[in-house]
Design a protein around this motif. Structure first.
Motif, PDB file in Angstrom:
ATOM      1  N   GLY A  90       7.966  -4.295   7.634  1.00  0.00           N
ATOM      2  CA  GLY A  90       9.057  -5.248   7.787  1.00  0.00           C
ATOM      3  C   GLY A  90       9.758  -5.373   6.452  1.00  0.00           C
ATOM      4  O   GLY A  90       9.441  -4.651   5.495  1.00  0.00           O
ATOM      5  N   ALA A  91      10.709  -6.290   6.346  1.00  0.00           N
ATOM      6  CA  ALA A  91      11.475  -6.421   5.109  1.00  0.00           C
ATOM      7  C   ALA A  91      10.587  -6.670   3.886  1.00  0.00           C
ATOM      8  O   ALA A  91      10.771  -6.017   2.846  1.00  0.00           O
ATOM      9  N   PRO A  92       9.598  -7.585   3.946  1.00  0.00           N
ATOM     10  CA  PRO A  92       8.739  -7.782   2.770  1.00  0.00           C
ATOM     11  C   PRO A  92       7.946  -6.529   2.395  1.00  0.00           C
ATOM     12  O   PRO A  92       7.799  -6.210   1.210  1.00  0.00           O
ATOM     13  N   ALA A  93       7.437  -5.803   3.410  1.00  0.00           N
ATOM     14  CA  ALA A  93       6.655  -4.597   3.131  1.00  0.00           C
ATOM     15  C   ALA A  93       7.530  -3.491   2.549  1.00  0.00           C
ATOM     16  O   ALA A  93       7.103  -2.749   1.653  1.00  0.00           O
ATOM     17  N   VAL A  94       8.754  -3.364   3.050  1.00  0.00           N
ATOM     18  CA  VAL A  94       9.678  -2.367   2.503  1.00  0.00           C
ATOM     19  C   VAL A  94       9.992  -2.691   1.046  1.00  0.00           C
ATOM     20  O   VAL A  94       9.994  -1.807   0.175  1.00  0.00           O
ATOM     21  N   ALA A  95      10.240  -3.963   0.763  1.00  0.00           N
ATOM     22  CA  ALA A  95      10.542  -4.378  -0.607  1.00  0.00           C
ATOM     23  C   ALA A  95       9.363  -4.092  -1.537  1.00  0.00           C
ATOM     24  O   ALA A  95       9.539  -3.612  -2.663  1.00  0.00           O
ATOM     25  N   ALA A  96       8.152  -4.368  -1.063  1.00  0.00           N
ATOM     26  CA  ALA A  96       6.969  -4.131  -1.888  1.00  0.00           C
ATOM     27  C   ALA A  96       6.765  -2.642  -2.152  1.00  0.00           C
ATOM     28  O   ALA A  96       6.383  -2.238  -3.257  1.00  0.00           O
TER      29      ALA A  96
END
Length: 256
Positions: A90-96
């Protein structure tokens, strides 16, 4: 390839873009409703993943879009298609994975022009906001995963890899396509106007969460000519392209 939208002749309000200049806002919500409330036939899902193989696509010539629903077992469907994506993406995992300070380009939904530039950390926080706090409404439609840690973790369906010209490109040829994997992150209510994908390429989508509705037009000479005329019109915001196109098909996907 999406052309820059012409400035509408009707004033729908204004929104400041990435360049700080006011741009006319497009009534995207009304346009979306008008598109989907039309009497468009719906694309029928494939009865089985057996119809989605390189051999089947070569035999058919792949002249029409395909829709595959995951059904009760998402893992089994992915396995049958030869598709792989990381769990919990998701967005947080992609950012990480790509780095919180990585810059990302956004699309302003109201104007269909470039929106604010953010870091992925800022985007992940924006994406998690309640819908009423996402102002302006932004969309990420072309985050390149090539050369990132996620590139090795996402595998396109076997049918896609089996007919992809990039897979048989001569080694070392600098004209080979450099970008083959994009991530899209669209908050609720996002709208992307009609466009032809880059270089007229065929694409595949795998919906991880939420709902997405497509309206597709066959690339006939008449439709391409109509699109060219519509895309260059100053009054395109007043008339959805679907009114000019023939043979449109709707396709709906959803994931909890």
């Amino acid at each position: 390839m999406r052309r820059l939208r012409q400035t509408p002749a009707v004033d729908y309000g204004e929104s400041d873009g990435e360049d700080g200049l006011p741009h006319a806002a497009i009534p995207f919500a009304q346009l979306a409703r008008a598109l989907m409330e039309g009497s468009f036939p719906q694309l029928a899902p494939q009865p089985s993943t057996k119809a989605v193989t390189p051999a089947a696509l070569r035999e058919s010539g792949f002249r029409a879009p395909l829709l595959v629903r995951c059904g009760d077992c998402v893992h089994a469907t992915r396995q049958a298609l030869g598709l792989r994506v990381p769990q919990g993406l998701g967005a947080p995992a992609v950012a990480a994975a790509l780095g919180l300070d990585t810059l990302v380009h956004t699309l302003d939904v109201a104007t269909q022009r470039p929106g604010l530039r953010m870091t992925l950390g800022e985007w992940a926080r924006y994406f998690e906001l309640p819908p009423h706090e996402r102002r302006p409404l932004l969309n990420v439609v072309a985050l390149n995963l090539g050369g990132t840690p996620l590139e090795a973790e996402v595998h396109a369906p076997a049918a896609v890899r089996g007919i992809d010209l990039a897979s048989i490109w001569p080694p070392g040829d600098l004209s080979a396509p450099q970008v083959q994997l994009y991530c899209l992150m669209s908050p609720a209510g996002s709208y992307t106007d009609w466009h032809v994908d880059m270089a007229g390429s065929a694409v595949w989508y795998h919906l991880l969460s939420g709902r997405k509705v497509f309206l597709l037009a066959p690339p006939t000479p008449a439709n391409l000519a109509a699109y060219e005329a519509w895309a260059g019109s100053e009054r395109q915001a007043e008339e959805g392209f679907a009114r000019r196109a023939s043979g449109c098909l709707g396709a709906r996907g959803s994931r909890n």
